[in-house]
Write an enzyme that holds these catalytic residues in place. Structure first.
Site, PDB file in Angstrom:
ATOM      1  N   LEU A   1      -9.848  -5.812   8.242  1.00 52.33           N
ATOM      2  CA  LEU A   1      -9.871  -4.327   7.807  1.00 52.33           C
ATOM      3  C   LEU A   1      -9.348  -4.220   6.334  1.00 52.33           C
ATOM      4  O   LEU A   1      -8.540  -4.954   5.778  1.00 52.33           O
ATOM      5  CB  LEU A   1      -8.447  -3.985   8.639  1.00 52.33           C
ATOM      6  CG  LEU A   1      -8.446  -4.227  10.091  1.00 52.33           C
ATOM      7  CD1 LEU A   1      -7.422  -3.629  10.818  1.00 52.33           C
ATOM      8  CD2 LEU A   1      -9.830  -3.599  10.685  1.00 52.33           C
TER       9      LEU A   1
ATOM     10  N   ARG B   1       1.093   2.427  -1.468  1.00 52.69           N
ATOM     11  CA  ARG B   1       2.537   1.913  -2.175  1.00 52.69           C
ATOM     12  C   ARG B   1       2.020   0.926  -3.523  1.00 52.69           C
ATOM     13  O   ARG B   1       3.280   0.552  -4.205  1.00 52.69           O
ATOM     14  CB  ARG B   1       3.268   0.853  -1.106  1.00 52.69           C
ATOM     15  CG  ARG B   1       3.793   2.012   0.077  1.00 52.69           C
ATOM     16  CD  ARG B   1       4.218   1.072   1.190  1.00 52.69           C
ATOM     17  NE  ARG B   1       2.718   0.846   2.085  1.00 52.69           N
ATOM     18  CZ  ARG B   1       2.968   0.043   3.282  1.00 52.69           C
ATOM     19  NH1 ARG B   1       4.119  -0.345   3.738  1.00 52.69           N
ATOM     20  NH2 ARG B   1       1.970  -0.034   3.781  1.00 52.69           N
TER      21      ARG B   1
HETATM   22  C1  UD1 Z   1       0.634  -3.500   9.461  1.00 47.94           C
HETATM   23  C2  UD1 Z   1       0.951  -3.521  11.164  1.00 47.94           C
HETATM   24  C3  UD1 Z   1       2.229  -4.151  11.014  1.00 47.94           C
HETATM   25  C4  UD1 Z   1       1.912  -5.701  10.398  1.00 47.94           C
HETATM   26  C5  UD1 Z   1       1.729  -5.463   9.003  1.00 47.94           C
HETATM   27  C6  UD1 Z   1       1.325  -6.894   8.703  1.00 47.94           C
HETATM   28  C7  UD1 Z   1      -0.044  -1.668  12.234  1.00 47.94           C
HETATM   29  C8  UD1 Z   1       0.174  -0.204  12.644  1.00 47.94           C
HETATM   30  N1  UD1 Z   1       1.001  -2.215  11.735  1.00 47.94           N
HETATM   31  O1  UD1 Z   1       1.131  -2.810   8.805  1.00 47.94           O
HETATM   32  O2  UD1 Z   1       2.719  -4.275  12.348  1.00 47.94           O
HETATM   33  O3  UD1 Z   1       3.519  -6.106  10.334  1.00 47.94           O
HETATM   34  O4  UD1 Z   1       0.126  -4.850   9.075  1.00 47.94           O
HETATM   35  O5  UD1 Z   1       0.602  -6.951   7.595  1.00 47.94           O
HETATM   36  O6  UD1 Z   1      -1.200  -2.118  12.306  1.00 47.94           O
HETATM   37  N2  UD1 Z   1      -6.396  -0.403   7.124  1.00 47.94           N
HETATM   38  C9  UD1 Z   1      -7.749   0.298   7.290  1.00 47.94           C
HETATM   39  N3  UD1 Z   1      -7.833   1.525   7.924  1.00 47.94           N
HETATM   40  C10 UD1 Z   1      -6.875   2.223   8.309  1.00 47.94           C
HETATM   41  C11 UD1 Z   1      -5.587   1.741   7.854  1.00 47.94           C
HETATM   42  C12 UD1 Z   1      -5.472   0.423   7.505  1.00 47.94           C
HETATM   43  O7  UD1 Z   1      -8.773  -0.435   7.246  1.00 47.94           O
HETATM   44  O8  UD1 Z   1      -6.873   3.289   8.482  1.00 47.94           O
HETATM   45  C13 UD1 Z   1      -6.228  -1.721   6.766  1.00 47.94           C
HETATM   46  C14 UD1 Z   1      -5.951  -1.724   5.463  1.00 47.94           C
HETATM   47  O9  UD1 Z   1      -6.655  -1.726   4.380  1.00 47.94           O
HETATM   48  C15 UD1 Z   1      -5.018  -2.985   5.222  1.00 47.94           C
HETATM   49  C16 UD1 Z   1      -4.787  -3.222   6.581  1.00 47.94           C
HETATM   50  O10 UD1 Z   1      -5.521  -2.408   7.493  1.00 47.94           O
HETATM   51  O11 UD1 Z   1      -5.702  -4.148   4.587  1.00 47.94           O
HETATM   52  C17 UD1 Z   1      -3.200  -2.775   7.229  1.00 47.94           C
HETATM   53  O12 UD1 Z   1      -2.997  -1.709   6.859  1.00 47.94           O
HETATM   54  P1  UD1 Z   1      -1.496  -1.049   6.149  1.00 47.94           P
HETATM   55  O13 UD1 Z   1      -1.241   0.261   5.935  1.00 47.94           O
HETATM   56  O14 UD1 Z   1      -1.139  -1.986   5.019  1.00 47.94           O
HETATM   57  O15 UD1 Z   1      -0.426  -1.719   7.451  1.00 47.94           O
HETATM   58  P2  UD1 Z   1       1.092  -1.979   7.311  1.00 47.94           P
HETATM   59  O16 UD1 Z   1       1.850  -0.717   7.300  1.00 47.94           O
HETATM   60  O17 UD1 Z   1       1.151  -3.379   6.402  1.00 47.94           O
HETATM   61 CA    CA Z   2       0.053  -3.951   5.006  1.00 52.01          CA
END
Ligand code: UD1
Ligand code: CA
Length: 447
Positions: free
Chosen positions: A8, A15
């Site tokens: 992903l 942030r």
């Molecule tokens: C997420 C998890 C959290 C975990 C953490 C660990 C969820 C809801 N929460 O939170 O439980 O502890 O990761 O790292 O999953 N991304 C996409 N498309 C989107 C949103 C995000 O591809 O629509 C990708 C981002 O680029 C990133 C990853 O998913 O690489 C995680 O997204 P991020 O928003 O950082 O999630 P966290 O808030 O860190």
């Molecule tokens: Ca994250």
């Protein structure tokens, strides 16, 4: 079992407060997402799939051909991101490994262990967790009486008691593929308007199916990057990892804390790296070299038994037993052959210095071919630029260039010739001829 890895990488990374997408911020000298891609490369029989979205084109070009890219046009959460790969991945594998590109320090072995956990699981998926003092905003893991995962509570949704939980969701999952595609459709829309992948825990539990946690033992691996403080923490850990690897491979690092080696660099055994040294890009350093202190080498090739002291080397080639510095600057296309000596305050650009050339002090050599065993006296300059064009200087072997000679290009100096100190050479010099003065004139022929 067949597995496909999905990474992903579509999020903006709000942030980070940056115009650059989070997953492209450099870490260890390469875009952050390269680390996960390297860990996943060849891990399963299938080519990994990367979900891109924010700045999709830039991210896609960083991915290159190491994975298949799928676009998530609107970033509606991690669950929504995985939904986008269904049509690409469905039917090709039994298991789907989901990884996050902002968790760059997770090693291949950890993903392997996660896949193994799921292979042995009768339930629909397994996930990576860690026990860490600093929760860094991660989701908290709630376990049931059997020790299976009962819920993941996101940081912003956790109450005071839940916030105290120290077992965290790392963001690595391995799913039974068939179950995944069906379950994704059951994820409810969150109050924030997103689909959380983490809601699949509740869905499995509703069905009375066990979710297994694979507890990681190295909290350092689980440093995720949500802001630039995390980025610096990850950089330090990655650096320590890389440095340790080189020390184990037979390279001496006098002070690992001030030695910066990008993950793309290669170094031979018994080379000694002194403090404050930065090695970047596609740099290769041979065996038995002494590099540093206070040196930067990037995109360059350094042979065996070279010494590079307090110098800057960019896109250059040093063959074997070359010694340069202190305070030498090699620029693009500088090529110093075996045994070349270049002392302090020298600059070489786009030039070949043949074996045995000596250039001890305060010189600039640009756009030049210098023959074997030429001695370049202190203060010599190739005046290669006339304000419009660059011109070449050719010096044949065994030439002696006197101190403070100006070589006004284009210029050819024949074999064994000499120039007097302070001469300004504007015309070609025949072999074996001594020239002196301003402009330089021939005064005699050497035997
Ligand atoms: C997420 C998890 C959290 C975990 C953490 C660990 C969820 C809801 N929460 O939170 O439980 O502890 O990761 O790292 O999953 N991304 C996409 N498309 C989107 C949103 C995000 O591809 O629509 C990708 C981002 O680029 C990133 C990853 O998913 O690489 C995680 O997204 P991020 O928003 O950082 O999630 P966290 O808030 O860190
Ligand atoms: Ca994250």
């Amino acid at each position: 079992m067949k597995t496909t890895a999905v990474l992903l990488a579509a999020g903006k990374g709000t942030r980070m407060r940056s115009k650059t997408p989070k997953v492209l911020h450099p870490l260890g000298g390469v875009p952050m997402l390269r680390h996960s891609l390297d860990a996943l490369a060849g891990l399963t029989g299938q080519t990994p799939v990367v979900v891109v979205g924010h700045e999709a084109e830039a991210v896609q070009s960083a991915v290159g051909n190491s994975a298949r890219c799928v676009v998530q046009a609107e970033q509606l959460g991690t669950g929504h991101a995985v939904m986008q790969v269904e049509s690409t991945v469905k039917g090709e594998s039994d298991l789907v490994l989901v990884a996050q590109a902002d968790m760059p320090l997770i090693r291949r072995e950890t993903y392997e262990a996660l896949i193994e956990t799921q292979e042995a699981n009768t339930g629909p998926f397994s996930m990576l967790t860690v026990i860490a003092e600093d929760p860094r905003g991660f989701g908290r893991i709630v376990r049931n009486a059997q020790g299976h995962v009962q819920a993941i509570v996101e940081d912003h949704e956790a109450d005071e008691e839940q916030k105290k939980i120290r077992e965290l969701n790392v963001g690595g999952y391995c799913f039974n593929a068939e179950w995944l595609w069906a379950a994704l459709k059951r994820i409810p829309l969150s109050p924030k308007g997103e689909y959380y992948l983490t809601d699949l825990v509740a869905i499995a539990n509703q069905d009375g199916q066990p979710v297994l946690a694979r507890l990681m033992d190295d909290p350092q691996e689980t440093i995720g990057i949500n802001n630039r403080v995390h980025l610096a923490e990850a950089e330090a850990i990655l650096r320590a990892r890389i440095n340790r690897g080189w020390m184990e491979a037979g390279v001496t690092l006098l002070d690992p804390a001030t030695t910066y080696i990008e993950s793309t660099v290669q170094i031979g055994a018994d080379t000694v790296i002194q403090p404050n040294t930065i090695l970047r890009g596609s740099t290769t350093i041979g065996a038995d070299c002494l590099i540093g202190p206070n040196t930067v080498i990037e995109n360059s090739t350094v042979g065996n038994a070279c010494k590079v002291i307090a110098s800057v080397v960019e896109s250059a080639t040093l063959e074997n037993r070359v010694d340069i510095g202190p305070y030498a600057h090699l620029r693009k296309g500088a090529h110093l052959a075996d045994g070349v000596h270049m002392g302090n305050f020298g600059e070489v650009k786009n030039s070949y210095l043949a074996p045995g050339v000596k250039m001890g002090h305060f010189s600039y050599i640009g756009d030049a071919q210098i023959g074997r065993n030429v001695n370049i006296g202190a203060g010599t300059i190739t005046a290669n630029y006339d304000g419009e064009n660059k011109h070449k200087t050719e010096i044949e072997e065994d030439v002696f260039i006197g101190s403070d000679t100006m070589l006004v290009a284009p210029l050819h100096i024949g074999k064994g010739a000499r120039t007097g100190a302070g001469s300004v050479v504007t015309k070609d010099v025949p072999a074996g001829t001594v020239v002196v003065g301003v402009p330089a004139r021939a005064i005699r022929k050497l035997k």
